[in-house]
Design a protein around this motif. Structure first.
Motif, PDB file in Angstrom:
ATOM      1  N   THR A  96      71.053  59.884  30.018  1.00  0.00           N
ATOM      2  CA  THR A  96      69.786  60.947  30.461  1.00  0.00           C
ATOM      3  C   THR A  96      68.771  60.091  31.164  1.00  0.00           C
ATOM      4  O   THR A  96      68.529  58.852  30.544  1.00  0.00           O
ATOM      5  CB  THR A  96      69.535  61.634  29.403  1.00  0.00           C
ATOM      6  OG1 THR A  96      70.699  62.420  29.097  1.00  0.00           O
ATOM      7  CG2 THR A  96      68.420  62.580  29.846  1.00  0.00           C
ATOM      8  N   MET A 128      67.432  63.994  35.160  1.00  0.00           N
ATOM      9  CA  MET A 128      69.023  63.655  35.610  1.00  0.00           C
ATOM     10  C   MET A 128      69.805  63.423  34.347  1.00  0.00           C
ATOM     11  O   MET A 128      69.498  62.567  33.406  1.00  0.00           O
ATOM     12  CB  MET A 128      68.939  62.301  36.359  1.00  0.00           C
ATOM     13  CG  MET A 128      70.209  61.938  36.556  1.00  0.00           C
ATOM     14  SD  MET A 128      71.025  62.879  37.969  1.00  0.00           S
ATOM     15  CE  MET A 128      72.560  62.202  38.517  1.00  0.00           C
ATOM     16  N   ASN A 129      71.080  64.046  34.351  1.00  0.00           N
ATOM     17  CA  ASN A 129      72.114  63.753  33.443  1.00  0.00           C
ATOM     18  C   ASN A 129      73.401  63.309  34.022  1.00  0.00           C
ATOM     19  O   ASN A 129      74.039  63.796  35.190  1.00  0.00           O
ATOM     20  CB  ASN A 129      72.410  64.968  32.500  1.00  0.00           C
ATOM     21  CG  ASN A 129      71.245  65.381  31.661  1.00  0.00           C
ATOM     22  OD1 ASN A 129      71.078  64.534  30.532  1.00  0.00           O
ATOM     23  ND2 ASN A 129      70.964  66.486  31.841  1.00  0.00           N
ATOM     24  N   GLN A 130      73.862  62.173  33.410  1.00  0.00           N
ATOM     25  CA  GLN A 130      75.486  61.890  33.874  1.00  0.00           C
ATOM     26  C   GLN A 130      76.291  61.954  32.645  1.00  0.00           C
ATOM     27  O   GLN A 130      76.037  61.594  31.669  1.00  0.00           O
ATOM     28  CB  GLN A 130      75.158  60.203  34.110  1.00  0.00           C
ATOM     29  CG  GLN A 130      74.228  59.862  35.209  1.00  0.00           C
ATOM     30  CD  GLN A 130      73.369  58.791  34.681  1.00  0.00           C
ATOM     31  OE1 GLN A 130      73.785  57.838  33.862  1.00  0.00           O
ATOM     32  NE2 GLN A 130      71.966  58.912  34.965  1.00  0.00           N
ATOM     33  N   ARG A 135      72.581  66.259  38.006  1.00  0.00           N
ATOM     34  CA  ARG A 135      73.502  65.842  37.011  1.00  0.00           C
ATOM     35  C   ARG A 135      74.969  65.656  38.072  1.00  0.00           C
ATOM     36  O   ARG A 135      75.041  65.986  39.256  1.00  0.00           O
ATOM     37  CB  ARG A 135      73.990  66.696  36.141  1.00  0.00           C
ATOM     38  CG  ARG A 135      74.520  67.997  36.629  1.00  0.00           C
ATOM     39  CD  ARG A 135      75.013  68.998  35.282  1.00  0.00           C
ATOM     40  NE  ARG A 135      76.507  69.426  35.302  1.00  0.00           N
ATOM     41  CZ  ARG A 135      77.005  70.195  34.573  1.00  0.00           C
ATOM     42  NH1 ARG A 135      76.349  70.851  33.681  1.00  0.00           N
ATOM     43  NH2 ARG A 135      78.290  70.368  34.750  1.00  0.00           N
ATOM     44  N   CYS A 195      79.450  65.124  36.735  1.00  0.00           N
ATOM     45  CA  CYS A 195      80.065  65.003  35.760  1.00  0.00           C
ATOM     46  C   CYS A 195      81.552  64.400  36.313  1.00  0.00           C
ATOM     47  O   CYS A 195      82.045  64.697  37.271  1.00  0.00           O
ATOM     48  CB  CYS A 195      80.309  66.460  35.316  1.00  0.00           C
ATOM     49  SG  CYS A 195      81.599  66.579  33.842  1.00  0.00           S
ATOM     50  N   TYR A 235      75.417  72.996  27.309  1.00  0.00           N
ATOM     51  CA  TYR A 235      74.722  72.347  28.200  1.00  0.00           C
ATOM     52  C   TYR A 235      73.686  73.334  28.732  1.00  0.00           C
ATOM     53  O   TYR A 235      72.545  73.037  28.697  1.00  0.00           O
ATOM     54  CB  TYR A 235      75.445  71.499  29.238  1.00  0.00           C
ATOM     55  CG  TYR A 235      74.542  71.078  30.030  1.00  0.00           C
ATOM     56  CD1 TYR A 235      74.466  69.405  30.200  1.00  0.00           C
ATOM     57  CD2 TYR A 235      73.954  71.360  31.359  1.00  0.00           C
ATOM     58  CE1 TYR A 235      73.710  68.886  31.038  1.00  0.00           C
ATOM     59  CE2 TYR A 235      73.222  70.893  32.294  1.00  0.00           C
ATOM     60  CZ  TYR A 235      73.042  69.434  32.127  1.00  0.00           C
ATOM     61  OH  TYR A 235      72.232  68.755  32.938  1.00  0.00           O
ATOM     62  N   LEU A 282      76.993  61.401  27.398  1.00  0.00           N
ATOM     63  CA  LEU A 282      76.015  61.941  28.212  1.00  0.00           C
ATOM     64  C   LEU A 282      74.912  60.609  28.521  1.00  0.00           C
ATOM     65  O   LEU A 282      74.435  60.032  27.299  1.00  0.00           O
ATOM     66  CB  LEU A 282      75.062  62.965  27.932  1.00  0.00           C
ATOM     67  CG  LEU A 282      75.755  64.320  28.705  1.00  0.00           C
ATOM     68  CD1 LEU A 282      76.503  64.949  27.384  1.00  0.00           C
ATOM     69  CD2 LEU A 282      74.524  65.118  28.820  1.00  0.00           C
TER      70      LEU A 282
END
Length: 128
Positions: free
Chosen positions: A122, A75-77, A104, A106, A93, A120
């Motif tokens: 993570t 997961m990425n924010q 993710r 954004c 990315y 970011l």
């Protein structure tokens, strides 16, 4: 459950009281990461692509300090100062997550300094 603090080699000075990352229960949590240089300076001012690369390399270092790789990211924010930088961020990315990219989201939001364009946070899973 033990918690391990993760510190990559040569981390930049923190802007607040936080660890670069923590490892617990098979997960690595990487704090919100900005393009902060070794002396606390903002790196690549005005260049969202270069800031994205700098941030992802910093995240990679934290994950590696916890025994993982970027393939372990689940997961990425992503936080952008301006959605006009969305395409530039995505181009970089995609280099880090070319196949089976993680979940993710954004959003556009102000960041802690006006010259930061990308942040970011993570989560990676490296197993028990």
């Amino acid at each position: 459950m033990p918690i391990e603090i993760l510190t990559p080699p040569n981390p930049p000075p923190p802007l607040a009281p936080y660890s670069a990352g923590t490892k617990a229960g098979g997960f690595i949590y990487v704090s919100g990461t900005l393009a902060i240089g070794p002396n606390g300076e903002t790196m690549h001012v005005g260049d969202a692509a270069a800031q994205t690369r700098y941030v992802l390399e910093a995240i990679k270092a934290v994950i590696e300090a916890g025994g993982g790789t970027m393939k372990h990211v689940v997961m990425n924010q992503i936080f952008l100062k301006d959605l006009a930088d969305y395409a530039a961020m995505n181009a970089v990315y995609k280099e880090y997550f070319p196949e089976n990219p993680p979940a993710r989201y954004c959003i556009q939001t102000p960041l802690v300094r006006p010259d930061f364009l990308v942040e970011l946070a993570t989560t990676a899973y490296v197993g028990p």
